[in-house]
Write an enzyme that holds these catalytic residues in place. Sequence first.
Site, short mmCIF file in Angstrom:
data_model
loop_
_atom_site.label_atom_id
_atom_site.label_comp_id
_atom_site.label_asym_id
_atom_site.label_seq_id
_atom_site.Cartn_x
_atom_site.Cartn_y
_atom_site.Cartn_z
N GLY A 7 0.83 -1.22 0.00
CA GLY A 7 0.00 0.00 0.00
C GLY A 7 0.86 1.27 0.00
O GLY A 7 0.66 2.16 -0.83
N ASP A 26 10.09 -6.40 -4.35
CA ASP A 26 8.99 -6.97 -3.56
C ASP A 26 8.94 -8.45 -3.87
O ASP A 26 9.61 -8.90 -4.81
CB ASP A 26 7.64 -6.29 -3.91
CG ASP A 26 6.68 -6.32 -2.73
OD1 ASP A 26 6.38 -7.43 -2.23
OD2 ASP A 26 6.24 -5.24 -2.30
N VAL A 43 7.10 -8.08 6.76
CA VAL A 43 5.76 -8.27 7.32
C VAL A 43 5.32 -6.96 7.97
O VAL A 43 6.07 -6.35 8.73
CB VAL A 43 5.81 -9.42 8.36
CG1 VAL A 43 4.51 -9.50 9.14
CG2 VAL A 43 6.11 -10.74 7.67
N ASN A 46 4.43 2.15 14.80
CA ASN A 46 3.93 2.58 16.12
C ASN A 46 3.73 1.37 17.04
O ASN A 46 3.61 1.54 18.25
CB ASN A 46 2.65 3.39 15.97
CG ASN A 46 1.44 2.54 15.60
OD1 ASN A 46 0.71 2.07 16.47
ND2 ASN A 46 1.21 2.33 14.31
N TYR A 67 5.19 -8.67 15.83
CA TYR A 67 5.49 -7.70 14.77
C TYR A 67 6.19 -6.48 15.36
O TYR A 67 7.24 -6.04 14.87
CB TYR A 67 4.18 -7.34 14.06
CG TYR A 67 4.21 -6.10 13.22
CD1 TYR A 67 5.07 -5.98 12.13
CD2 TYR A 67 3.34 -5.04 13.49
CE1 TYR A 67 5.07 -4.83 11.35
CE2 TYR A 67 3.32 -3.90 12.71
CZ TYR A 67 4.20 -3.79 11.64
OH TYR A 67 4.20 -2.67 10.87
N LYS A 81 10.07 -5.04 14.77
CA LYS A 81 10.42 -3.68 14.36
C LYS A 81 11.39 -3.05 15.37
O LYS A 81 12.28 -2.29 15.00
CB LYS A 81 9.16 -2.83 14.19
CG LYS A 81 8.33 -3.23 12.97
CD LYS A 81 9.09 -2.99 11.68
CE LYS A 81 8.31 -3.34 10.44
NZ LYS A 81 9.10 -3.19 9.21
N ARG A 130 -9.21 5.98 16.92
CA ARG A 130 -7.78 5.86 17.20
C ARG A 130 -6.94 6.58 16.14
O ARG A 130 -5.96 7.25 16.44
CB ARG A 130 -7.41 4.37 17.26
CG ARG A 130 -5.93 4.11 17.29
CD ARG A 130 -5.60 2.62 17.38
NE ARG A 130 -4.20 2.39 17.17
CZ ARG A 130 -3.63 2.20 15.98
NH1 ARG A 130 -4.37 2.18 14.88
NH2 ARG A 130 -2.33 2.01 15.89
C1 15L Z 1 0.97 -0.82 11.11
O1 15L Z 1 2.12 -1.02 11.50
C2 15L Z 1 0.41 -1.55 9.94
O2 15L Z 1 1.42 -1.81 8.97
C3 15L Z 1 -0.75 -0.83 9.30
O3 15L Z 1 -1.42 -1.74 8.46
C4 15L Z 1 -1.71 -0.21 10.32
O4 15L Z 1 -2.49 -1.19 10.88
C5 15L Z 1 -0.95 0.59 11.34
O5 15L Z 1 0.15 -0.08 11.88
C6 15L Z 1 -1.83 1.10 12.51
O6 15L Z 1 -1.40 0.99 13.65
O7 15L Z 1 -2.89 1.64 12.25
#
Ligand code: 15L
Length: 273
Positions: free
Chosen positions: A22, A42, A82, A120, A144, A148, A182
């Site tokens: 995206g 990719d 991912v 985040n 995940y 990160k 949110r």
């Molecule tokens: C992310 O890290 C995801 O890649 C994205 O798809 C969203 O879900 C985003 O966080 C989020 O926290 O809204």
Amino acid sequence: MSSVTTASLKFRRLLLTGAAGGLGRQLRQRLKPHCEHLRLSDIADLGDASPGEELMPARLEDAPAVHALLHEVDAVVHLGGVSTEQPWQPILEANIIGVYHLYEAARKQGVKRIVFASSNHVTGFYRQDEVIDAHDPVRPDGLYGVSKAFGENLSRFYFDRHGIETVCLRIGSSFPEPRDRRMLATWLSYDDLERLVVASLTAPLAGHTIVFGMSDNTTTWWDNRHAAHLGYRPQDSSEPFRATAQARQPTLDITDPVVVHQGGGFVRIGPFE
Ligand code: 15L
């Protein structure tokens, strides 16, 4: 197409990983004016190459393929891997082993700046009534987020030891518009995403920087004081979407961990076994 005007510094060759995702599809269009050659990678289909584009599909866990990706590249925007909570194996392969391959390739190929798409979710277990900055300890909300945080730490090491600069973008929610309440705090417009990535690529001195990727939202949980040297100035805000987002969620259960924590729904995804 981009509507953003930014300080222009033209690179000879940029590498964009995760180019079919995206945000990758957005940056594919938006980074082209900043370089002569845009190398795109990719595991998903990248379509046809436009003039100035080089398509190089690669799996991040394939070290020789990643080394080839970084050949004769001036800088990298690494979105690959991912990007949601998933079982351990794909996270291990792409976000742990793959990121190690990327930094080893940068070291060997002499690439000196990487913009790393963090998330985040590295700090998703902070509460929504707290404001944090980049010096607060990580509190990942899943595997995940842990992966990160690994990428942030690995890039810190490669800066201290090898002088490879990295800007870690703790991206909030980058979508055409905020989808829920949110996201009034976490939203990052596509134009601001472009501003942030270009600022990260072109800042004279980036060192090792962590920056929260958000627009100029009225509600905020993140303080970017430690990234002021990047010169990122967001110009969009989630505020025009507030009424719609609130109408979509007229009431909130403030005992629900999803409502309490900054990571939202991610705090309760998994385990998968
Ligand atoms: C992310 O890290 C995801 O890649 C994205 O798809 C969203 O879900 C985003 O966080 C989020 O926290 O809204």
